[in-house]
Write a protein that holds these residues in place. Structure first.
Motif, PDB file in Angstrom:
ATOM      1  N   GLU A   1       0.835  -1.204   0.000  1.00 15.69           N
ATOM      2  CA  GLU A   1       0.000   0.000   0.000  1.00 15.69           C
ATOM      3  C   GLU A   1       0.862   1.243   0.000  1.00 15.69           C
ATOM      4  O   GLU A   1       1.993   1.238   0.491  1.00 15.69           O
ATOM      5  CB  GLU A   1      -0.889   0.023   1.248  1.00 15.69           C
ATOM      6  N   GLU A   2       0.313   2.331  -0.520  1.00 13.47           N
ATOM      7  CA  GLU A   2       1.013   3.612  -0.482  1.00 13.47           C
ATOM      8  C   GLU A   2       1.119   4.076   0.969  1.00 13.47           C
ATOM      9  O   GLU A   2       0.180   3.907   1.749  1.00 13.47           O
ATOM     10  CB  GLU A   2       0.240   4.641  -1.303  1.00 13.47           C
ATOM     11  N   LEU A   3       2.264   4.643   1.320  1.00 10.40           N
ATOM     12  CA  LEU A   3       2.473   5.138   2.679  1.00 10.40           C
ATOM     13  C   LEU A   3       2.479   6.660   2.681  1.00 10.40           C
ATOM     14  O   LEU A   3       3.080   7.284   1.812  1.00 10.40           O
ATOM     15  CB  LEU A   3       3.806   4.644   3.242  1.00 10.40           C
ATOM     16  N   ASP A   4       1.821   7.234   3.660  1.00  8.99           N
ATOM     17  CA  ASP A   4       1.833   8.675   3.901  1.00  8.99           C
ATOM     18  C   ASP A   4       2.522   8.851   5.254  1.00  8.99           C
ATOM     19  O   ASP A   4       1.937   8.557   6.291  1.00  8.99           O
ATOM     20  CB  ASP A   4       0.399   9.203   3.929  1.00  8.99           C
ATOM     21  N   VAL A   5       3.798   9.292   5.237  1.00  9.13           N
ATOM     22  CA  VAL A   5       4.616   9.267   6.440  1.00  9.13           C
ATOM     23  C   VAL A   5       5.219  10.635   6.753  1.00  9.13           C
ATOM     24  O   VAL A   5       5.262  11.513   5.891  1.00  9.13           O
ATOM     25  CB  VAL A   5       5.767   8.244   6.316  1.00  9.13           C
ATOM     26  N   THR A   6       5.678  10.758   7.986  1.00  4.89           N
ATOM     27  CA  THR A   6       6.476  11.899   8.412  1.00  4.89           C
ATOM     28  C   THR A   6       7.814  11.358   8.889  1.00  4.89           C
ATOM     29  O   THR A   6       7.869  10.446   9.715  1.00  4.89           O
ATOM     30  CB  THR A   6       5.805  12.676   9.560  1.00  4.89           C
ATOM     31  N   VAL A   7       8.900  11.899   8.320  1.00  9.42           N
ATOM     32  CA  VAL A   7      10.249  11.541   8.738  1.00  9.42           C
ATOM     33  C   VAL A   7      10.740  12.655   9.654  1.00  9.42           C
ATOM     34  O   VAL A   7      10.713  13.828   9.282  1.00  9.42           O
ATOM     35  CB  VAL A   7      11.200  11.387   7.533  1.00  9.42           C
ATOM     36  N   ALA A   8      11.166  12.313  10.861  1.00  7.61           N
ATOM     37  CA  ALA A   8      11.686  13.287  11.815  1.00  7.61           C
ATOM     38  C   ALA A   8      13.195  13.105  11.931  1.00  7.61           C
ATOM     39  O   ALA A   8      13.682  11.989  12.125  1.00  7.61           O
ATOM     40  CB  ALA A   8      11.038  13.104  13.181  1.00  7.61           C
ATOM     41  N   ILE A   9      13.915  14.217  11.786  1.00  7.73           N
ATOM     42  CA  ILE A   9      15.372  14.220  11.928  1.00  7.73           C
ATOM     43  C   ILE A   9      15.688  15.111  13.120  1.00  7.73           C
ATOM     44  O   ILE A   9      15.343  16.294  13.126  1.00  7.73           O
ATOM     45  CB  ILE A   9      16.040  14.773  10.655  1.00  7.73           C
ATOM     46  N   SER A  10      16.329  14.546  14.124  1.00  5.61           N
ATOM     47  CA  SER A  10      16.626  15.286  15.352  1.00  5.61           C
ATOM     48  C   SER A  10      18.126  15.350  15.575  1.00  5.61           C
ATOM     49  O   SER A  10      18.833  14.375  15.341  1.00  5.61           O
ATOM     50  CB  SER A  10      15.990  14.601  16.565  1.00  5.61           C
ATOM     51  N   LEU A  11      18.579  16.494  16.045  1.00  8.83           N
ATOM     52  CA  LEU A  11      19.964  16.640  16.477  1.00  8.83           C
ATOM     53  C   LEU A  11      19.954  16.780  17.994  1.00  8.83           C
ATOM     54  O   LEU A  11      19.259  17.648  18.533  1.00  8.83           O
ATOM     55  CB  LEU A  11      20.624  17.861  15.842  1.00  8.83           C
ATOM     56  N   VAL A  12      20.714  15.920  18.667  1.00  8.74           N
ATOM     57  CA  VAL A  12      20.745  15.876  20.128  1.00  8.74           C
ATOM     58  C   VAL A  12      22.193  15.966  20.583  1.00  8.74           C
ATOM     59  O   VAL A  12      23.063  15.266  20.060  1.00  8.74           O
ATOM     60  CB  VAL A  12      20.104  14.569  20.657  1.00  8.74           C
ATOM     61  N   SER A  13      22.443  16.812  21.569  1.00 10.50           N
ATOM     62  CA  SER A  13      23.775  16.935  22.142  1.00 10.50           C
ATOM     63  C   SER A  13      24.083  15.671  22.935  1.00 10.50           C
ATOM     64  O   SER A  13      23.338  15.299  23.841  1.00 10.50           O
ATOM     65  CB  SER A  13      23.846  18.155  23.062  1.00 10.50           C
ATOM     66  N   SER A  14      25.176  15.002  22.600  1.00  5.26           N
ATOM     67  CA  SER A  14      25.543  13.790  23.332  1.00  5.26           C
ATOM     68  C   SER A  14      26.158  14.119  24.687  1.00  5.26           C
ATOM     69  O   SER A  14      26.252  13.262  25.552  1.00  5.26           O
ATOM     70  CB  SER A  14      26.505  12.935  22.496  1.00  5.26           C
ATOM     71  N   ALA A  15      26.538  15.378  24.894  1.00  4.56           N
ATOM     72  CA  ALA A  15      27.124  15.779  26.174  1.00  4.56           C
ATOM     73  C   ALA A  15      26.070  15.902  27.271  1.00  4.56           C
ATOM     74  O   ALA A  15      26.249  15.412  28.379  1.00  4.56           O
ATOM     75  CB  ALA A  15      27.876  17.104  26.019  1.00  4.56           C
ATOM     76  N   ASP A  16      24.937  16.553  26.953  1.00  2.00           N
ATOM     77  CA  ASP A  16      23.913  16.779  27.983  1.00  2.00           C
ATOM     78  C   ASP A  16      22.513  16.357  27.542  1.00  2.00           C
ATOM     79  O   ASP A  16      21.535  16.655  28.203  1.00  2.00           O
ATOM     80  CB  ASP A  16      23.896  18.247  28.411  1.00  2.00           C
ATOM     81  N   GLU A  17      22.409  15.648  26.408  1.00  2.00           N
ATOM     82  CA  GLU A  17      21.146  15.151  25.860  1.00  2.00           C
ATOM     83  C   GLU A  17      20.151  16.262  25.560  1.00  2.00           C
ATOM     84  O   GLU A  17      18.950  16.048  25.528  1.00  2.00           O
ATOM     85  CB  GLU A  17      20.536  14.099  26.778  1.00  2.00           C
ATOM     86  N   LYS A  18      20.637  17.458  25.315  1.00  2.00           N
ATOM     87  CA  LYS A  18      19.780  18.587  24.969  1.00  2.00           C
ATOM     88  C   LYS A  18      19.382  18.480  23.505  1.00  2.00           C
ATOM     89  O   LYS A  18      20.218  18.237  22.632  1.00  2.00           O
ATOM     90  CB  LYS A  18      20.527  19.895  25.219  1.00  2.00           C
ATOM     91  N   LEU A  19      18.100  18.670  23.230  1.00  2.00           N
ATOM     92  CA  LEU A  19      17.592  18.641  21.872  1.00  2.00           C
ATOM     93  C   LEU A  19      17.935  19.962  21.192  1.00  2.00           C
ATOM     94  O   LEU A  19      17.548  21.031  21.660  1.00  2.00           O
ATOM     95  CB  LEU A  19      16.071  18.430  21.876  1.00  2.00           C
ATOM     96  N   LEU A  20      18.692  19.879  20.094  1.00  2.00           N
ATOM     97  CA  LEU A  20      19.070  21.091  19.369  1.00  2.00           C
ATOM     98  C   LEU A  20      18.001  21.496  18.361  1.00  2.00           C
ATOM     99  O   LEU A  20      17.675  22.672  18.240  1.00  2.00           O
ATOM    100  CB  LEU A  20      20.410  20.888  18.655  1.00  2.00           C
ATOM    101  N   THR A  21      17.476  20.517  17.633  1.00  2.00           N
ATOM    102  CA  THR A  21      16.435  20.802  16.652  1.00  2.00           C
ATOM    103  C   THR A  21      15.732  19.514  16.241  1.00  2.00           C
ATOM    104  O   THR A  21      16.277  18.428  16.389  1.00  2.00           O
ATOM    105  CB  THR A  21      17.011  21.489  15.391  1.00  2.00           C
ATOM    106  N   VAL A  22      14.529  19.669  15.704  1.00  2.00           N
ATOM    107  CA  VAL A  22      13.790  18.577  15.069  1.00  2.00           C
ATOM    108  C   VAL A  22      13.289  19.121  13.739  1.00  2.00           C
ATOM    109  O   VAL A  22      12.651  20.172  13.697  1.00  2.00           O
ATOM    110  CB  VAL A  22      12.593  18.096  15.922  1.00  2.00           C
ATOM    111  N   HIS A  23      13.590  18.407  12.682  1.00  2.00           N
ATOM    112  CA  HIS A  23      13.131  18.793  11.348  1.00  2.00           C
ATOM    113  C   HIS A  23      12.255  17.657  10.830  1.00  2.00           C
ATOM    114  O   HIS A  23      12.648  16.491  10.882  1.00  2.00           O
ATOM    115  CB  HIS A  23      14.326  19.022  10.420  1.00  2.00           C
ATOM    116  N   GLU A  24      11.061  17.990  10.330  1.00  2.00           N
ATOM    117  CA  GLU A  24      10.139  16.963   9.847  1.00  2.00           C
ATOM    118  C   GLU A  24       9.888  17.120   8.359  1.00  2.00           C
ATOM    119  O   GLU A  24       9.758  18.244   7.855  1.00  2.00           O
ATOM    120  CB  GLU A  24       8.816  17.031  10.608  1.00  2.00           C
ATOM    121  N   LEU A  25       9.815  15.984   7.678  1.00  2.00           N
ATOM    122  CA  LEU A  25       9.506  15.942   6.249  1.00  2.00           C
ATOM    123  C   LEU A  25       8.294  15.047   6.044  1.00  2.00           C
ATOM    124  O   LEU A  25       8.254  13.929   6.559  1.00  2.00           O
ATOM    125  CB  LEU A  25      10.677  15.347   5.463  1.00  2.00           C
TER     126      LEU A  25
END
Length: 159
Positions: A96-120
């Motif tokens: 079947e055709e898929l209708d999806v959202t891909v999330a790309i996240s950048l996370v600091s490995s030092a303090d686990e702080k979320l830098l950004t989330v980009h969705e497509l």
């Protein structure tokens, strides 16, 4: 103003309460030689669980948000001159055709702080593979790429 009859009624009520509470007590046990008393556990008493419940987070749950993550293949997620870009492919191996959202996240490995989330948002025909590209999705000259993790997830917008 209280009358002697009110005092008598209050005293009678207090005595009845004490006798009722005493009737609910467990039967008296004779102390042992060491001075301790052994009383059987009542069936209404249940021990409390003190250890936390263990939940496995290594596998996706059924019907969960990121069940389609296995369809995504990352080619690169890196930065050049402080600007981050992502490249990969998404293969639809279903019928079947898929209708999806891909999330790309950048996370600091030092303090686990979320830098950004980009969705497509992508529509992937059945049996096909489509490119997933996010050029220049994040920019920060002060972020050391060695201290950043690129995390991805894919959600089905139909669920």
């Amino acid at each position: 103003m209280r009358t002697p009859m009110t005092y008598a009624a209050g005293l009678g009520l207090a005595a009845a309460t004490l006798l009722g509470a005493a009737g609910c007590a467990q039967p008296e046990q004779a102390p042992t030689d060491g001075g301790t008393v052994s009383v059987a556990i009542q069936p209404t008493i249940t021990p409390l669980r003190t250890e936390p419940e263990t939940v496995s987070t290594t596998a996706a749950g059924t019907g969960g948000l990121f069940d389609l993550g296995e369809l995504l293949t990352t080619t690169s997620c890196d930065q050049t001159g402080g600007v981050w870009s992502y490249r990969g492919t998404l293969a639809n191996d279903t019928g079947e055709e898929l209708d999806v959202t891909v999330a790309i996240s950048l996370v600091s490995s030092a303090d686990e702080k979320l830098l950004t989330v980009h969705e497509l948002d992508l529509r992937v025909p059945a049996g096909e593979t489509v490119p997933v590209e996010a050029p220049s999705f994040y920019s920060d000259q002060d972020v050391d790429p060695a201290t950043v993790q690129c995390l991805t997830g894919v959600t089905d917008k139909e669920q």
